[in-house]
Every structure is written in structure tokens, then in C-alpha cells.
Design an enzyme around this catalytic site. Structure first.
Site, PDB file in Angstrom:
ATOM      1  N   ASP A   1       0.830  -1.212   0.000  1.00  0.00           N
ATOM      2  CA  ASP A   1       0.000   0.000   0.000  1.00  0.00           C
ATOM      3  C   ASP A   1       0.859   1.254   0.000  1.00  0.00           C
ATOM      4  O   ASP A   1       0.562   2.217  -0.712  1.00  0.00           O
ATOM      5  CB  ASP A   1      -0.945  -0.003   1.203  1.00  0.00           C
ATOM      6  CG  ASP A   1      -1.684   1.317   1.308  1.00  0.00           C
ATOM      7  OD1 ASP A   1      -2.448   1.630   0.370  1.00  0.00           O
ATOM      8  OD2 ASP A   1      -1.480   2.062   2.281  1.00  0.00           O
TER       9      ASP A   1
ATOM     10  N   LYS B   1      -4.819  -1.447   5.806  1.00  0.00           N
ATOM     11  CA  LYS B   1      -4.070  -0.954   6.972  1.00  0.00           C
ATOM     12  C   LYS B   1      -4.757  -1.327   8.285  1.00  0.00           C
ATOM     13  O   LYS B   1      -4.104  -1.668   9.269  1.00  0.00           O
ATOM     14  CB  LYS B   1      -3.886   0.564   6.867  1.00  0.00           C
ATOM     15  CG  LYS B   1      -2.836   0.933   5.807  1.00  0.00           C
ATOM     16  CD  LYS B   1      -2.616   2.428   5.688  1.00  0.00           C
ATOM     17  CE  LYS B   1      -3.665   3.102   4.874  1.00  0.00           C
ATOM     18  NZ  LYS B   1      -3.208   3.818   3.684  1.00  0.00           N
TER      19      LYS B   1
HETATM   20  N1  URA Z   1      -6.229   7.289   2.382  1.00  0.00           N
HETATM   21  C1  URA Z   1      -5.592   6.102   2.266  1.00  0.00           C
HETATM   22  O1  URA Z   1      -5.092   5.575   3.246  1.00  0.00           O
HETATM   23  N2  URA Z   1      -5.515   5.529   1.061  1.00  0.00           N
HETATM   24  C2  URA Z   1      -6.049   6.078  -0.037  1.00  0.00           C
HETATM   25  O2  URA Z   1      -5.942   5.486  -1.093  1.00  0.00           O
HETATM   26  C3  URA Z   1      -6.701   7.305   0.085  1.00  0.00           C
HETATM   27  C4  URA Z   1      -6.782   7.885   1.318  1.00  0.00           C
END
Ligand code: URA
Ligand code: CA
Length: 432
Positions: free
Chosen positions: A161, A187
Site C-alpha cells: 500500500d 491498513k
Molecule cells: N487514504 C488512504 O489511506 N488511502 C487512499 O488510497 C486514500 C486515502
């Protein structure tokens, strides 16, 4: 398997298999798939979308790209809360001790902030001595014993990510529902949550500017959570103006203390009770929202909530005397009022611009290496729908700089006074 085939398949609007999604995420994390192919795929996803199964697969692939936090030695159902980000959003500081006071374990992984104000950890560090340097064992022991602890995440969580989000940022592919939803959910899941309550903000101060976009994102995240075995609920809440009155780190700690004592701003209190009751229900401590809300209110009124806050601060080395005497929190040198230039009603506040004004004072970080001034920020005296007389103070600016012409101008440019105004609705919807 070849990455080019995966890109072409998505470009042509077909669903990717679980194996193809895993191949992409594993290869991209390792560096065997280059940025240019990853960005082509991100753009294809942007235009062609992903179905529910692909979204869940992408989320799990990102969870599995790095370390995950195992909270299984904490008794009870660990419910995490996530906000898509707003201005002056003091809810976590209130919610963590409040729901913990009802026996719900709150094992909070939190970061430093980038943007208008600090993150939860920055805010808490305005309490002298408070620290988040806990070992994982200390963290788990604290949650088992007293139900609440905060630490910064250790280990390498969701590296896929991190890499993909940075790439999306420079390739015009941030604004894609499957990519945002999987990014956020990966997350939370990697941080060990059994159940998740999402606060999806809508309005000027929010990532999702319209209610329709916020709703779509909320539905996407709730579906992902439930499809991968984590009960997830989303609340869509207003961010057309800052939440509560305070924006700024120490100022928000004081606001949180007031709220835990039952003397907080109405909107912040209402949002906390709404999010909190969903957390209490998911944790299995109440059967319905009425019961949960009553339990939370009782905890505020009988002093258990603020006592839990005190215990939490003490456990992590903080000076608890600030609870009775908030003047012991960092104080700004100058307190400057902003008088209204005309009479009428506050009709609009551009929340994100007010957040930027607070950041210009030093309350937030423009880049990740900036140092935060914990004392500074803004306290609103008027919110949308309030009547105001010419010359009356709209807000107080807490500053360590004397010359703040730029900040004042920004605030004037983004607070509108007209002959009529309607108060925004705070809670738009609850999605389960
Ligand atoms: N916040 C995040 O953690 N990821 C995204 O893709 C957009 C906002
Ligand atoms: Ca606030």
C-alpha cells in the site's frame, strides 16, 4: 504469468483472478514489477473498476505484503475506528478512553499526522511525559489490564500500500473507489482489528467532497470488511465545517477532556456517541444503539470516562494533573481575536482552508519532517447557523508568532456571513 496480460485484461474490463491480483501485489512489493506497469494497471482499475471479490482479494494481498499485528492475546473483540480525515477531528482522543471505560478493549495503533493538525499521537504528546514507546508486550499487557493503550505501529505493515499509494499520488489514480477502499481497509486489518467502525467524512473539509462519493466509498469499505471476516460499520458524517471548536494539538486535548467530562461541543459529543455506540455493539457489550448510547452517557456522567482517560495517561507516563488544570498544557504566547466584519449568520466555513490556516500557525505538518508547535491553533466561537454581530469575535487564534496577517486573511476568506444560514446535518447515514 505476465504483468502485461493482467494490464490488458483489466484494460478490457474483465475481472482479475485472485492469482493475478496476488501476482501483481507480490511482484510490485518485491520490485520485480516496475512502476510503469503498476501505474498502467492502476489507471486501468481507475477506468474499469473492480468487482467485490477483486476488491477483497486486493485488500488481502496488500495485508499479506508485509507484517501483521497479532492481537489475539488480548481478551475480547478488538474494535478499531478509522476516520477518513477531517479538520479538528478530536474523536479518537475521546472515544478511546470512553469505550474502554465500558470494558471494550482499545488497542490503538496510531501515527503522526500530515496536514492540518497532528495525528492522535502528536496530540497526546502535548501532555508532558506521555510516550508511545511501548514494547508489544507492554502494549498488550496494558490493554488486557486497563483496556486502552496507544502505540505507533511497529514492523513493516502493508508495504504494498505504501508503494502503491505513493505511485497513485503522482499518476492521477488516487481517486478510485476500489483503490482507496482497499488501501484503507488493508491498513486496519494488518493492525489487527477484529471489527471496524469507519467515520467517512463528507463536505469541504473531507477527502470525499460529495455525499454520493462518501456513500460509495463507505459501502465499498463495509463490503470489503464483511467479505474478509471483519464486521464493519460506516458512519457518514459532516465535515463542511471543523468538528467541535478546537483545531490544534493541545487545544484539542483540552476539548477532549471537556467532552469526557460532559462539557464538550454538541457536535463532537454527538459524533462520539454515534461512533462509540457502534463500537460497543460490535464488541458485544450492548444489543442496540439506544442501550449502547445510554451506557456511554452514563460513563461520562458518573466520571468513569474521565477516570479512564487519567489511567490511560498515567500508564503511558503522562502528567495527569493537566486533567484538573488544562493551563498546564502548552500555551501559545499570543491570543488574537478575529472580529466579524459584518452582522448576520455564519453561512459557510470552508473547513479544509481553516485547517490550512491552523497549519500555517504551526499546528500541522506540510511535509513529514516539519516540527509541530503543540500550543497553537484556532478555537471557533461561531459555527454554521450561528448569529453574529459586527465586531463580535468569530474565533480566537492561538499563535507563537505576532504577525499573522496571512492567517487572518485566509480565515476571513473562508468564513462567510450572510442574512440566512442553515445548520448542516451532522450524521448523514449509518451503513452496515
Ligand atoms: N487514504 C488512504 O489511506 N488511502 C487512499 O488510497 C486514500 C486515502
Ligand atoms: Ca475539534
Amino acid at each position: 504469468m505476465r504483468m502485461v496480460d493482467i494490464i490488458e485484461k483489466k484494460r478490457d474490463g474483465k475481472a482479475l483472478s485472485t492469482q493475478e491480483i496476488n501476482f501483481f501485489i507480490e511482484g510490485y512489493t518485491k520490485g520485480t514489477i516496475p512502476d510503469y506497469q503498476a501505474s498502467a494497471l492502476a489507471m486501468a482499475i481507475y477506468f474499469q473498476d473492480m468487482d467485490e471479490r477483486e476488491r477483497a482479494d486486493l485488500t488481502l494481498a496488500m495485508v499479506n505484503s508485509g507484517d501483521t499485528i497479532d492481537l489475539s492475546s488480548i481478551q475480547g473483540i478488538k474494535v478499531d475506528k478509522h476516520s477518513t480525515g477531517g479538520v479538528g477531528d478530536t474523536t479518537t482522543l475521546v472515544l478511546a478512553p470512553l469505550v474502554a471505560s465500558l470494558g471494550v478493549p482499545v488497542a490503538k495503533m496510531s501515527g503522526r499526522g500530515l496536514g492540518h493538525t497532528g495525528g492522535t499521537i502528536d496530540k497526546l504528546e502535548s501532555i508532558k511525559g506521555f510516550h508511545v514507546e511501548l514494547t508489544k508486550e507492554q502494549f498488550i499487557d496494558l490493554v488486557n489490564k486497563d483496556k486502552v493503550a496507544v502505540m505507533s505501529p511497529s514492523g513493516n505493515l502493508t508495504p504494498a500500500d505504501k508503494k502503491l499509494y505513493a505511485l497513485r499520488d503522482v499518476t492521477g489514480t488516487v481517486n478510485s473507489i476500489p483503490l482507496i477502499a482497499s488501501s484503507i481497509m488493508s491498513k486496519k486489518i494488518a493492525a489487527g482489528a477484529d471489527a471496524i467502525v469507519l467515520d467517512v467524512k463528507t463536505g469541504y473539509g473531507a477527502f470525499m467532497k460529495t455525499e454520493k462519493d462518501a456513500e460509495e466509498l463507505a459501502h465499498a469499505m463495509v463490503r470489503i470488511g464483511n467479505n474478509v471476516g471483519r464486521k464493519t460499520v460506516a458512519i457518514i458524517s459532516d465535515m463542511s465545517q471543523p468538528l467541535g471548536f478546537a483545531i490544534g494539538n493541545a487545544l484539542e486535548v483540552k476539548e477532549a477532556i471537556d467532552t469526557l467530562k460532559g462539557k464538550g461541543p454538541k457536535d463532537l459529543t454527538k459524533l462520539v456517541l454515534t461512533l462509540g455506540s457502534q463500537m460497543v455493539i460490535l464488541a458485544g457489550k450492548a444489543k442496540n444503539t439506544d442501550e449502547a448510547k445510554q451506557m456511554l452517557l452514563d460513563s461520562i456522567n458518573n466520571g468513569k470516562a474521565i477516570a479512564k482517560f487519567k489511567e490511560f495517561i498515567q500508564n503511558q507516563g503522562g502528567d495527569t494533573s493537566i486533567i484538573e488544570d488544562t493551563s498546564k498544557l502548552p500555551q501559545a504566547k499570543y491570543k488574537i481575536e478575529l472580529p466579524a466584519l459584518k452582522s448576520g449568520y455564519v453561512s459557510r466555513m470552508i473547513a479544509n482552508e481553516i485547517g490550512i490556516a491552523s497549519m500555517l500557525l504551526g499546528a500541522g505538518r506540510a511535509t513529514k519532517d516539519d516540527k509541530i508547535d503543540l500550543a497553537v491553533g484556532i478555537v471557533l466561537h461561531k459555527k454554521i447557523g450561528d448569529k453574529v454581530e459586527k465586531g463580535e469575535s468569530l474565533l480566537t487564534i492561538y499563535s507563537n508568532k505576532e504577525n499573522i496577517t496571512e492567517v487572518k486573511q485566509k480565515l476571513y476568506d473562508n468564513i462567510f456571513i450572510e442574512d440566512t444560514a442553515t445548520k448542516p446535518t451532522l450524521i448523514h447515514e449509518i451503513i452496515t
